[in-house]
Write a protein that holds these residues in place. Structure first.
Motif, PDB file in Angstrom:
ATOM      1  N   ARG A 422     -26.760 -17.116   2.573  1.00  0.00           N
ATOM      2  CA  ARG A 422     -26.591 -15.666   2.413  1.00  0.00           C
ATOM      3  C   ARG A 422     -27.462 -15.235   1.247  1.00  0.00           C
ATOM      4  O   ARG A 422     -27.411 -15.850   0.174  1.00  0.00           O
ATOM      5  CB  ARG A 422     -25.129 -15.322   2.110  1.00  0.00           C
ATOM      6  N   LEU A 423     -28.238 -14.198   1.495  1.00  0.00           N
ATOM      7  CA  LEU A 423     -29.239 -13.819   0.489  1.00  0.00           C
ATOM      8  C   LEU A 423     -28.648 -12.972  -0.637  1.00  0.00           C
ATOM      9  O   LEU A 423     -29.167 -12.958  -1.744  1.00  0.00           O
ATOM     10  CB  LEU A 423     -30.380 -13.051   1.156  1.00  0.00           C
ATOM     11  N   GLY A 424     -27.583 -12.245  -0.337  1.00  0.00           N
ATOM     12  CA  GLY A 424     -27.014 -11.345  -1.353  1.00  0.00           C
ATOM     13  C   GLY A 424     -27.949 -10.168  -1.597  1.00  0.00           C
ATOM     14  O   GLY A 424     -28.972 -10.014  -0.924  1.00  0.00           O
ATOM     15  N   ARG A 425     -27.584  -9.365  -2.565  1.00  0.00           N
ATOM     16  CA  ARG A 425     -28.371  -8.163  -2.868  1.00  0.00           C
ATOM     17  C   ARG A 425     -29.745  -8.576  -3.416  1.00  0.00           C
ATOM     18  O   ARG A 425     -29.836  -9.362  -4.355  1.00  0.00           O
ATOM     19  CB  ARG A 425     -27.612  -7.351  -3.912  1.00  0.00           C
ATOM     20  N   PRO A 426     -30.834  -8.044  -2.811  1.00  0.00           N
ATOM     21  CA  PRO A 426     -32.158  -8.435  -3.326  1.00  0.00           C
ATOM     22  C   PRO A 426     -32.462  -7.765  -4.649  1.00  0.00           C
ATOM     23  O   PRO A 426     -31.888  -6.728  -4.972  1.00  0.00           O
ATOM     24  CB  PRO A 426     -33.130  -7.929  -2.252  1.00  0.00           C
ATOM     25  N   ALA A 427     -33.347  -8.359  -5.419  1.00  0.00           N
ATOM     26  CA  ALA A 427     -33.813  -7.703  -6.643  1.00  0.00           C
ATOM     27  C   ALA A 427     -34.595  -6.475  -6.206  1.00  0.00           C
ATOM     28  O   ALA A 427     -35.149  -6.440  -5.105  1.00  0.00           O
ATOM     29  CB  ALA A 427     -34.704  -8.649  -7.425  1.00  0.00           C
ATOM     30  N   ASN A 428     -34.679  -5.518  -7.107  1.00  0.00           N
ATOM     31  CA  ASN A 428     -35.197  -4.223  -6.694  1.00  0.00           C
ATOM     32  C   ASN A 428     -36.661  -4.195  -6.328  1.00  0.00           C
ATOM     33  O   ASN A 428     -37.082  -3.523  -5.417  1.00  0.00           O
ATOM     34  CB  ASN A 428     -34.925  -3.227  -7.809  1.00  0.00           C
TER      35      ASN A 428
END
Ligand code: HEM
Length: 443
Positions: A422-428
């Motif tokens: 699961r990648l989770g929230r990507p950096a912006n």
């Protein structure tokens, strides 16, 4: 044709398979290392048992060395040639018949450079090695970055991914396909071929696995023949076109070289990238250190190579009688060189079972071999990992594995087939990745 291949399989794999099975039942650690699920999943405990007090060990399919100094010496010693497909224990008439069976071109069939001794080896290796100039490899850097970014973008749109099939395998296959001038649309084909051909590197594979590999290599032969004809008519600006145009190698040798480059260039680097991910996720302190000091990435990649070598072992045969620390190998006898064992030798690497990205001599591992067959693509593999890994961890700071990755189930190659995550929230911002990669590579 199948009957001829069956004889070849019997001599090369069938008899060793029986020997491994029998010894496996008796609990022999050598047989367990080469022929059991336990050996494929976690070879290191077995390697330590086999290392014992050091020196050369004998086992069901020949001798083996696990110590750094000994492994390095054998790889650099011209008393040894590359392995033959046949153990000296194979009965003479069977061996003589099997030797006459020519298999479709594949990475471990003559005239592949893997299987050649001097002087033929130099003639096959030189033209390929000269295509891998530091300039030619450095030029691939932009392409590696582009491919990595595209893959990360694709994954970001999904959230749940297979880090092998969606990422670790895709970076090297894209680069090697470019180098060989293959159309992007054919990459899936090579991924499938690669999966069924790599078991040929192991000892004692099943007849079914051998048959599948032969079917794939035969299809590959047709593909490569047509590809080389096309390149002769209309060369591109890729590395393989240069090799074809040079006229140094004939068509069979070119096919063998393409096979070696595909096999060696792809099936290994996927495991370097793939092995690094769970290692770093299970050592968060080291990942934090890399985040704080990205210039440590090159040494971290060397430590991954040392700790989990994608190629666990190679093999040599004695060309003449050789005395190794009191054990005499007769001509034609084979010895397995455990690169994984050498890399965990406490005499060379203190506290060898500790994964430590700051280890000062990590780069002295034997994961790229040594001597005349040392890896031609080492700098390319390092370049690919040095782009792909920091970019992945920068882009997805909350990356987590989703279950246990599935090992690829081979003894020679060490890596994973599937790695759900699961990648989770990507950096912006993607700029973070580019910045970190530039600092990693020191530009
Ligand atoms: C992490 C990635 C890689 C690893 C761990 C690796 C490992 C190795 C090892 C251990 C050998 C020596 C085998 C022996 O002595 O029997 C070797 C040879 C070789 N490698 Fe690699 N390799 C990698 C990537 C690559 C790449 C990217 C390429 C090319 C695109 C490549 C091309 C070759 C070739 C052509 C040889 C044969 C050299 C000879 O026989 O003279 N490898 N590699």
């Amino acid at each position: 044709m199948n009957a001829r291949y069956a004889v070849r399989w019997l001599a090369e794999h069938g008899l060793p398979r029986v020997a491994l099975r029998v010894h496996n039942r008796m609990g022999d650690p050598f047989a367990r290392l080469l022929g059991s699920e336990e050996g494929h999943r976690d070879p290191y405990a077995l390697i330590e048992t086999l290392r014992g007090t050091g020196g050369v060990r004998s086992g069901p399919v020949g001798y083996a060395a696990f110590d750094y100094q000994l492994c390095r010496e054998i790889l650099r010693d011209n008393s040894f040639g590359v392995r033959t497909p046949f153990d000296p224990a194979v009965p003479g008439p069977l061996r003589r018949y099997a030797e006459r069976v020519v298999l479709p071109p594949n990475p471990i069939e003559a005239p592949s450079m893997f299987m050649a001794d001097p002087p033929q080896h130099g003639r096959l290796r030189r033209p390929v090695a000269s295509a891998f100039t530091p300039r030619a490899v450095a030029r691939l850097g932009d392409r590696v970055r582009e491919v990595t970014t595209e893959l990360l973008d694709d994954m970001a749109a999904r959230g749940s991914v297979d880090l092998i099939g969606d990422f670790a395998a895709r970076v090297p296959i894209a680069i090697i396909a470019d180098m060989l001038g293959f159309p992007a649309a054919d990459r899936e084909l090579f991924l499938r071929w690669g999966d069924v051909v790599t078991p040929l590197l192991d000892v004692g594979i099943s007849w079914r696995a051998h048959r599948r590999a032969m079917a794939a290599t035969a299809a590959m032969e047709d593909y490569l023949r047509a590809h080389i004809d096309q390149m002769r008519r209309d060369p591109g600006d890729d590395i393989f076109s240069t090799l074809v145009s040079s006229g140094d190698l004939d068509t069979t040798e070119l096919m063998a070289s393409a096979n070696v480059l595909m096999g060696a260039g792809f099936e290994t680097t996927v495991n370097l990238i793939g092995n690094a991910i769970p290692l770093l996720l299970s050592h968060p302190d080291q990942l934090d250190l890399l985040r704080a000091e990205p210039e440590r990435w090159p040494n971290a990649i060397e430590e991954v190579l040392r700790f989990e070598p994608p190629v666990q072992m190679t093999c040599r045969r004695a060309l003449r009688a050789v005395d190794l620390d009191g054990v005499v190998l007769r001509p034609e006898e084979r010895i397995i060189i455990s690169l994984a064992g050498a890399n965990r030798d406490p005499a060379k690497f203190p506290d060898p079972h500790r994964f430590d990205i700051t280890r000062p001599n990590a780069k002295e591992h034997l994961s790229f071999g040594s001597g005349i067959h040392a890896c031609i693509g080492a700098s390319l593999a390092r370049l690919e990992a040095a782009h792909a890994l920091p970019a992945l961890f920068d882009r997805f700071p909350h990356l987590r594995l989703d279950g246990t990755p599935r090992p690829c189930g081979l003894s020679t190659l060490h890596g994973y087939e599937h790695m759900p995550a699961r990648l989770g929230r990507p950096a912006n911002t993607q700029a973070v990745s580019a910045l970190s990669v530039d600092r990693t590579l020191g530009s």
